[in-house]
Design a protein around this motif. Sequence first.
Motif, PDB file in Angstrom:
ATOM      1  N   MET A  78       0.858  -1.178   0.000  1.00  0.00           N
ATOM      2  CA  MET A  78       0.000   0.000   0.000  1.00  0.00           C
ATOM      3  C   MET A  78       0.901   1.238   0.000  1.00  0.00           C
ATOM      4  O   MET A  78       2.027   1.184   0.514  1.00  0.00           O
ATOM      5  CB  MET A  78      -0.893   0.005   1.246  1.00  0.00           C
ATOM      6  N   TYR A  79       0.373   2.324  -0.545  1.00  0.00           N
ATOM      7  CA  TYR A  79       1.160   3.550  -0.647  1.00  0.00           C
ATOM      8  C   TYR A  79       0.384   4.742  -0.109  1.00  0.00           C
ATOM      9  O   TYR A  79      -0.850   4.741  -0.068  1.00  0.00           O
ATOM     10  CB  TYR A  79       1.515   3.827  -2.112  1.00  0.00           C
ATOM     11  N   LEU A  80       1.133   5.771   0.269  1.00  0.00           N
ATOM     12  CA  LEU A  80       0.538   7.066   0.577  1.00  0.00           C
ATOM     13  C   LEU A  80       1.414   8.129  -0.077  1.00  0.00           C
ATOM     14  O   LEU A  80       2.536   8.368   0.371  1.00  0.00           O
ATOM     15  CB  LEU A  80       0.448   7.307   2.084  1.00  0.00           C
ATOM     16  N   GLN A  81       0.915   8.721  -1.138  1.00  0.00           N
ATOM     17  CA  GLN A  81       1.604   9.821  -1.796  1.00  0.00           C
ATOM     18  C   GLN A  81       1.215  11.103  -1.080  1.00  0.00           C
ATOM     19  O   GLN A  81       0.031  11.441  -0.997  1.00  0.00           O
ATOM     20  CB  GLN A  81       1.208   9.896  -3.270  1.00  0.00           C
ATOM     21  N   MET A  82       2.202  11.806  -0.572  1.00  0.00           N
ATOM     22  CA  MET A  82       1.956  13.013   0.196  1.00  0.00           C
ATOM     23  C   MET A  82       2.576  14.194  -0.518  1.00  0.00           C
ATOM     24  O   MET A  82       3.801  14.242  -0.712  1.00  0.00           O
ATOM     25  CB  MET A  82       2.560  12.878   1.603  1.00  0.00           C
ATOM     26  N   ASN A  83       1.742  15.132  -0.913  1.00  0.00           N
ATOM     27  CA  ASN A  83       2.202  16.325  -1.617  1.00  0.00           C
ATOM     28  C   ASN A  83       1.910  17.570  -0.785  1.00  0.00           C
ATOM     29  O   ASN A  83       1.078  17.545   0.122  1.00  0.00           O
ATOM     30  CB  ASN A  83       1.509  16.437  -2.966  1.00  0.00           C
ATOM     31  N   ASP A  84       2.586  18.654  -1.124  1.00  0.00           N
ATOM     32  CA  ASP A  84       2.375  19.940  -0.443  1.00  0.00           C
ATOM     33  C   ASP A  84       2.450  19.756   1.072  1.00  0.00           C
ATOM     34  O   ASP A  84       1.550  20.182   1.818  1.00  0.00           O
ATOM     35  CB  ASP A  84       1.029  20.548  -0.848  1.00  0.00           C
ATOM     36  N   LEU A  85       3.487  19.132   1.523  1.00  0.00           N
ATOM     37  CA  LEU A  85       3.610  18.850   2.953  1.00  0.00           C
ATOM     38  C   LEU A  85       3.797  20.121   3.763  1.00  0.00           C
ATOM     39  O   LEU A  85       4.419  21.095   3.305  1.00  0.00           O
ATOM     40  CB  LEU A  85       4.779  17.892   3.199  1.00  0.00           C
ATOM     41  N   LYS A  86       3.256  20.095   4.970  1.00  0.00           N
ATOM     42  CA  LYS A  86       3.285  21.245   5.872  1.00  0.00           C
ATOM     43  C   LYS A  86       3.949  20.824   7.172  1.00  0.00           C
ATOM     44  O   LYS A  86       3.947  19.639   7.524  1.00  0.00           O
ATOM     45  CB  LYS A  86       1.856  21.721   6.140  1.00  0.00           C
ATOM     46  N   PRO A  87       4.487  21.779   7.919  1.00  0.00           N
ATOM     47  CA  PRO A  87       5.084  21.419   9.212  1.00  0.00           C
ATOM     48  C   PRO A  87       4.122  20.669  10.124  1.00  0.00           C
ATOM     49  O   PRO A  87       4.548  19.789  10.884  1.00  0.00           O
ATOM     50  CB  PRO A  87       5.488  22.782   9.799  1.00  0.00           C
ATOM     51  N   ASP A  88       2.831  20.960  10.049  1.00  0.00           N
ATOM     52  CA  ASP A  88       1.847  20.249  10.869  1.00  0.00           C
ATOM     53  C   ASP A  88       1.705  18.783  10.483  1.00  0.00           C
ATOM     54  O   ASP A  88       1.079  18.007  11.216  1.00  0.00           O
ATOM     55  CB  ASP A  88       0.472  20.916  10.760  1.00  0.00           C
ATOM     56  N   ASP A  89       2.260  18.380   9.347  1.00  0.00           N
ATOM     57  CA  ASP A  89       2.221  16.970   8.950  1.00  0.00           C
ATOM     58  C   ASP A  89       3.308  16.157   9.644  1.00  0.00           C
ATOM     59  O   ASP A  89       3.349  14.937   9.493  1.00  0.00           O
ATOM     60  CB  ASP A  89       2.387  16.838   7.435  1.00  0.00           C
ATOM     61  N   THR A  90       4.171  16.810  10.386  1.00  0.00           N
ATOM     62  CA  THR A  90       5.223  16.101  11.111  1.00  0.00           C
ATOM     63  C   THR A  90       4.615  15.145  12.129  1.00  0.00           C
ATOM     64  O   THR A  90       3.829  15.555  12.990  1.00  0.00           O
ATOM     65  CB  THR A  90       6.151  17.100  11.823  1.00  0.00           C
ATOM     66  N   ALA A  91       4.975  13.865  12.014  1.00  0.00           N
ATOM     67  CA  ALA A  91       4.399  12.839  12.877  1.00  0.00           C
ATOM     68  C   ALA A  91       5.033  11.494  12.550  1.00  0.00           C
ATOM     69  O   ALA A  91       5.786  11.374  11.573  1.00  0.00           O
ATOM     70  CB  ALA A  91       2.888  12.739  12.673  1.00  0.00           C
ATOM     71  N   ILE A  92       4.707  10.516  13.366  1.00  0.00           N
ATOM     72  CA  ILE A  92       5.013   9.132  13.005  1.00  0.00           C
ATOM     73  C   ILE A  92       3.799   8.588  12.261  1.00  0.00           C
ATOM     74  O   ILE A  92       2.668   8.704  12.745  1.00  0.00           O
ATOM     75  CB  ILE A  92       5.316   8.277  14.241  1.00  0.00           C
ATOM     76  N   TYR A  93       4.052   8.009  11.108  1.00  0.00           N
ATOM     77  CA  TYR A  93       2.987   7.498  10.260  1.00  0.00           C
ATOM     78  C   TYR A  93       2.958   5.974  10.357  1.00  0.00           C
ATOM     79  O   TYR A  93       3.991   5.306  10.236  1.00  0.00           O
ATOM     80  CB  TYR A  93       3.215   7.930   8.809  1.00  0.00           C
ATOM     81  N   TYR A  94       1.750   5.460  10.564  1.00  0.00           N
ATOM     82  CA  TYR A  94       1.548   4.030  10.738  1.00  0.00           C
ATOM     83  C   TYR A  94       0.603   3.495   9.668  1.00  0.00           C
ATOM     84  O   TYR A  94      -0.399   4.136   9.349  1.00  0.00           O
ATOM     85  CB  TYR A  94       0.923   3.737  12.097  1.00  0.00           C
ATOM     86  N   CYS A  95       0.902   2.313   9.172  1.00  0.00           N
ATOM     87  CA  CYS A  95      -0.057   1.638   8.314  1.00  0.00           C
ATOM     88  C   CYS A  95      -0.767   0.560   9.127  1.00  0.00           C
ATOM     89  O   CYS A  95      -0.256   0.088  10.153  1.00  0.00           O
ATOM     90  CB  CYS A  95       0.608   1.047   7.082  1.00  0.00           C
ATOM     91  N   ALA A  96      -1.955   0.208   8.674  1.00  0.00           N
ATOM     92  CA  ALA A  96      -2.778  -0.727   9.416  1.00  0.00           C
ATOM     93  C   ALA A  96      -3.635  -1.531   8.448  1.00  0.00           C
ATOM     94  O   ALA A  96      -3.927  -1.076   7.335  1.00  0.00           O
ATOM     95  CB  ALA A  96      -3.652   0.009  10.418  1.00  0.00           C
ATOM     96  N   ALA A  97      -4.067  -2.705   8.906  1.00  0.00           N
ATOM     97  CA  ALA A  97      -4.880  -3.600   8.087  1.00  0.00           C
ATOM     98  C   ALA A  97      -6.027  -4.162   8.911  1.00  0.00           C
ATOM     99  O   ALA A  97      -5.903  -4.337  10.139  1.00  0.00           O
ATOM    100  CB  ALA A  97      -4.026  -4.739   7.543  1.00  0.00           C
ATOM    101  N   ALA A  98      -7.117  -4.445   8.227  1.00  0.00           N
ATOM    102  CA  ALA A  98      -8.280  -5.030   8.898  1.00  0.00           C
ATOM    103  C   ALA A  98      -9.102  -5.801   7.874  1.00  0.00           C
ATOM    104  O   ALA A  98      -8.961  -5.605   6.668  1.00  0.00           O
ATOM    105  CB  ALA A  98      -9.133  -3.934   9.538  1.00  0.00           C
ATOM    106  N   ASP A  99      -9.994  -6.638   8.387  1.00  0.00           N
ATOM    107  CA  ASP A  99     -10.851  -7.406   7.490  1.00  0.00           C
ATOM    108  C   ASP A  99     -11.846  -6.522   6.756  1.00  0.00           C
ATOM    109  O   ASP A  99     -12.301  -6.852   5.665  1.00  0.00           O
ATOM    110  CB  ASP A  99     -11.597  -8.494   8.265  1.00  0.00           C
ATOM    111  N   GLY A 100     -12.209  -5.416   7.363  1.00  0.00           N
ATOM    112  CA  GLY A 100     -13.165  -4.521   6.732  1.00  0.00           C
ATOM    113  C   GLY A 100     -12.766  -3.069   6.882  1.00  0.00           C
ATOM    114  O   GLY A 100     -12.067  -2.693   7.837  1.00  0.00           O
ATOM    115  N   GLU A 101     -13.212  -2.239   5.941  1.00  0.00           N
ATOM    116  CA  GLU A 101     -12.835  -0.826   5.979  1.00  0.00           C
ATOM    117  C   GLU A 101     -13.429  -0.128   7.201  1.00  0.00           C
ATOM    118  O   GLU A 101     -12.851   0.836   7.707  1.00  0.00           O
ATOM    119  CB  GLU A 101     -13.282  -0.129   4.694  1.00  0.00           C
TER     120      GLU A 101
END
Length: 122
Positions: A78-101
């Motif tokens: 899975m991917y996350l394309q991040m454009n026009d990043l801002k200082p407020d986007d600073t964080a630890i990013y986690y991916c996750a999975a589940a049987d349903g959305e």
Amino acid sequence: VQLQASGGGLVQAGGSLRLSCAVSGGTFSRYAMGWFRQAPWKERELLASISWNGGSTYYANSVKGRFTISRDNAKNTMYLQMNDLKPDDTAIYYCAAADGERQIRIGFPTYWGQGTLVTVSS
């Protein structure tokens, strides 16, 4: 099921990054997937989710129009394309999975990745 997030780093405001989440040990194409983030002293935030076949997506208002979630079931990634990043986007990013959305959207996925740090400088 193991999730490995990668692609984080340091970027200037206005720049772009693409995060990846590689999934192993399970049948990737059966899972709904999502990206979350957590910044210091803030609650964990759902950013985006995607259904098992990519036919349905969701974005938080904070990233709508700037971030794009996608998946490649042939590559178990899975991917996350991040454009026009801002200082407020600073964080630890986690991916996750589940049987349903729905599990992703209510914040209770079954599986979590280890996180990748994104730092946006002003």
